[in-house]
Design a protein around this motif. Sequence first.
Motif, PDB file in Angstrom:
ATOM      1  N   GLY A  15       0.787  -1.219   0.000  1.00 47.36           N
ATOM      2  CA  GLY A  15       0.000   0.000   0.000  1.00 47.36           C
ATOM      3  C   GLY A  15       0.818   1.266   0.000  1.00 47.36           C
ATOM      4  O   GLY A  15       0.283   2.362  -0.210  1.00 47.36           O
ATOM      5  N   SER A  17       4.363   3.697  -1.067  1.00 46.31           N
ATOM      6  CA  SER A  17       4.857   4.285  -2.313  1.00 46.31           C
ATOM      7  C   SER A  17       6.383   4.387  -2.296  1.00 46.31           C
ATOM      8  O   SER A  17       6.997   4.510  -1.238  1.00 46.31           O
ATOM      9  CB  SER A  17       4.280   5.701  -2.507  1.00 46.31           C
ATOM     10  OG  SER A  17       2.877   5.681  -2.603  1.00 46.31           O
ATOM     11  N   VAL A  63       0.642  -2.841 -13.670  1.00 43.25           N
ATOM     12  CA  VAL A  63       0.975  -1.621 -12.932  1.00 43.25           C
ATOM     13  C   VAL A  63       0.146  -0.423 -13.385  1.00 43.25           C
ATOM     14  O   VAL A  63       0.232   0.654 -12.781  1.00 43.25           O
ATOM     15  CB  VAL A  63       2.479  -1.282 -13.038  1.00 43.25           C
ATOM     16  CG1 VAL A  63       3.327  -2.475 -12.627  1.00 43.25           C
ATOM     17  CG2 VAL A  63       2.842  -0.807 -14.434  1.00 43.25           C
ATOM     18  N   GLY A  65      -2.342   2.379 -13.680  1.00 49.07           N
ATOM     19  CA  GLY A  65      -3.151   3.013 -12.656  1.00 49.07           C
ATOM     20  C   GLY A  65      -2.449   3.153 -11.321  1.00 49.07           C
ATOM     21  O   GLY A  65      -2.917   3.895 -10.450  1.00 49.07           O
ATOM     22  N   ARG A  66      -1.330   2.460 -11.148  1.00 48.27           N
ATOM     23  CA  ARG A  66      -0.591   2.548  -9.878  1.00 48.27           C
ATOM     24  C   ARG A  66       0.784   3.199 -10.067  1.00 48.27           C
ATOM     25  O   ARG A  66       1.264   3.895  -9.173  1.00 48.27           O
ATOM     26  CB  ARG A  66      -0.394   1.147  -9.288  1.00 48.27           C
ATOM     27  CG  ARG A  66      -1.684   0.418  -8.986  1.00 48.27           C
ATOM     28  CD  ARG A  66      -1.417  -0.870  -8.220  1.00 48.27           C
ATOM     29  NE  ARG A  66      -0.625  -1.833  -8.992  1.00 48.27           N
ATOM     30  CZ  ARG A  66       0.532  -2.348  -8.590  1.00 48.27           C
ATOM     31  NH1 ARG A  66       1.052  -1.980  -7.428  1.00 48.27           N
ATOM     32  NH2 ARG A  66       1.169  -3.227  -9.334  1.00 48.27           N
ATOM     33  N   PHE A  67       1.405   2.961 -11.203  1.00 48.05           N
ATOM     34  CA  PHE A  67       2.742   3.487 -11.468  1.00 48.05           C
ATOM     35  C   PHE A  67       2.659   4.590 -12.515  1.00 48.05           C
ATOM     36  O   PHE A  67       1.822   4.537 -13.431  1.00 48.05           O
ATOM     37  CB  PHE A  67       3.666   2.396 -12.005  1.00 48.05           C
ATOM     38  CG  PHE A  67       4.044   1.329 -11.020  1.00 48.05           C
ATOM     39  CD1 PHE A  67       3.426   1.214  -9.780  1.00 48.05           C
ATOM     40  CD2 PHE A  67       5.037   0.406 -11.346  1.00 48.05           C
ATOM     41  CE1 PHE A  67       3.782   0.230  -8.879  1.00 48.05           C
ATOM     42  CE2 PHE A  67       5.403  -0.588 -10.453  1.00 48.05           C
ATOM     43  CZ  PHE A  67       4.767  -0.680  -9.223  1.00 48.05           C
ATOM     44  N   MET A  82       5.784   4.878  -7.895  1.00 49.50           N
ATOM     45  CA  MET A  82       5.079   3.629  -7.651  1.00 49.50           C
ATOM     46  C   MET A  82       4.188   3.805  -6.428  1.00 49.50           C
ATOM     47  O   MET A  82       4.693   4.032  -5.317  1.00 49.50           O
ATOM     48  CB  MET A  82       6.081   2.485  -7.422  1.00 49.50           C
ATOM     49  CG  MET A  82       7.055   2.326  -8.580  1.00 49.50           C
ATOM     50  SD  MET A  82       8.153   0.888  -8.375  1.00 49.50           S
ATOM     51  CE  MET A  82       9.098   1.398  -6.953  1.00 49.50           C
ATOM     52  N   ASN A  83       2.900   3.728  -6.650  1.00 46.90           N
ATOM     53  CA  ASN A  83       1.921   3.859  -5.573  1.00 46.90           C
ATOM     54  C   ASN A  83       1.168   2.547  -5.389  1.00 46.90           C
ATOM     55  O   ASN A  83       1.179   1.677  -6.269  1.00 46.90           O
ATOM     56  CB  ASN A  83       0.932   4.983  -5.883  1.00 46.90           C
ATOM     57  CG  ASN A  83       1.596   6.345  -6.006  1.00 46.90           C
ATOM     58  OD1 ASN A  83       2.601   6.618  -5.341  1.00 46.90           O
ATOM     59  ND2 ASN A  83       1.058   7.193  -6.858  1.00 46.90           N
ATOM     60  N   SER A  84       0.497   2.426  -4.261  1.00 46.49           N
ATOM     61  CA  SER A  84      -0.304   1.227  -3.963  1.00 46.49           C
ATOM     62  C   SER A  84       0.491  -0.041  -4.230  1.00 46.49           C
ATOM     63  O   SER A  84       0.017  -0.973  -4.893  1.00 46.49           O
ATOM     64  CB  SER A  84      -1.589   1.237  -4.806  1.00 46.49           C
ATOM     65  OG  SER A  84      -2.355   2.396  -4.563  1.00 46.49           O
ATOM     66  N   LEU A  85       1.685  -0.068  -3.710  1.00 50.23           N
ATOM     67  CA  LEU A  85       2.577  -1.201  -3.967  1.00 50.23           C
ATOM     68  C   LEU A  85       2.041  -2.481  -3.372  1.00 50.23           C
ATOM     69  O   LEU A  85       1.403  -2.483  -2.298  1.00 50.23           O
ATOM     70  CB  LEU A  85       3.970  -0.898  -3.433  1.00 50.23           C
ATOM     71  CG  LEU A  85       4.792   0.044  -4.321  1.00 50.23           C
ATOM     72  CD1 LEU A  85       5.936   0.672  -3.545  1.00 50.23           C
ATOM     73  CD2 LEU A  85       5.326  -0.709  -5.530  1.00 50.23           C
ATOM     74  N   LYS A  86       2.309  -3.579  -4.078  1.00 49.46           N
ATOM     75  CA  LYS A  86       1.864  -4.901  -3.674  1.00 49.46           C
ATOM     76  C   LYS A  86       3.080  -5.801  -3.493  1.00 49.46           C
ATOM     77  O   LYS A  86       4.126  -5.560  -4.113  1.00 49.46           O
ATOM     78  CB  LYS A  86       0.961  -5.497  -4.745  1.00 49.46           C
ATOM     79  CG  LYS A  86      -0.255  -4.646  -5.099  1.00 49.46           C
ATOM     80  CD  LYS A  86      -1.033  -5.268  -6.249  1.00 49.46           C
ATOM     81  CE  LYS A  86      -2.240  -4.420  -6.636  1.00 49.46           C
ATOM     82  NZ  LYS A  86      -2.997  -5.030  -7.755  1.00 49.46           N
ATOM     83  N   ASP A  89       5.029  -6.786  -6.491  1.00 51.18           N
ATOM     84  CA  ASP A  89       5.896  -5.804  -7.141  1.00 51.18           C
ATOM     85  C   ASP A  89       7.356  -5.960  -6.709  1.00 51.18           C
ATOM     86  O   ASP A  89       8.243  -5.293  -7.260  1.00 51.18           O
ATOM     87  CB  ASP A  89       5.436  -4.376  -6.815  1.00 51.18           C
ATOM     88  CG  ASP A  89       4.074  -4.043  -7.393  1.00 51.18           C
ATOM     89  OD1 ASP A  89       3.268  -3.410  -6.674  1.00 51.18           O
ATOM     90  OD2 ASP A  89       3.817  -4.410  -8.550  1.00 51.18           O
TER      91      ASP A  89
END
Length: 120
Positions: A15, A17, A63, A65-67, A82-86, A89
């Motif tokens: 979640g 960044s 990625v 929509g998130r990156f 990089m946002n909302s990392l999982k 990733d």
Amino acid sequence: QAQLEESGGGLVQAGGSLRLSCSASGSILSINSLGWYRQAPGKQRALVASITSGGGTNYASSVTGRFTISRDNAKNTVYLQMNSLKPEDTAVYYCNAVLVMSATYVEHYWGQGTQVTVSS
């Protein structure tokens, strides 16, 4: 000759960044396309995102929509926000650049890689 220097990797919780940077230096006339790739253990290196000299971007579906990839031509630098990392990733991230070395010669360069680890 030229080189790419990466920075910004690290350990982050799911979640969170991170922002990766990659700067090109050396005898460069200009930079064509720039990209970020990643390689997880046991997997092949794969494209994450790329950006052309005109600013056109392309993203892996995983990625989107998130990156966000961006570039600062004045600084010969490309970024990957990089946002909302999982956890998936997690990988070594590599910068790639197509550098124009002369009027008739271009060359592909790779950065040394930076580790991104996302904990669950």
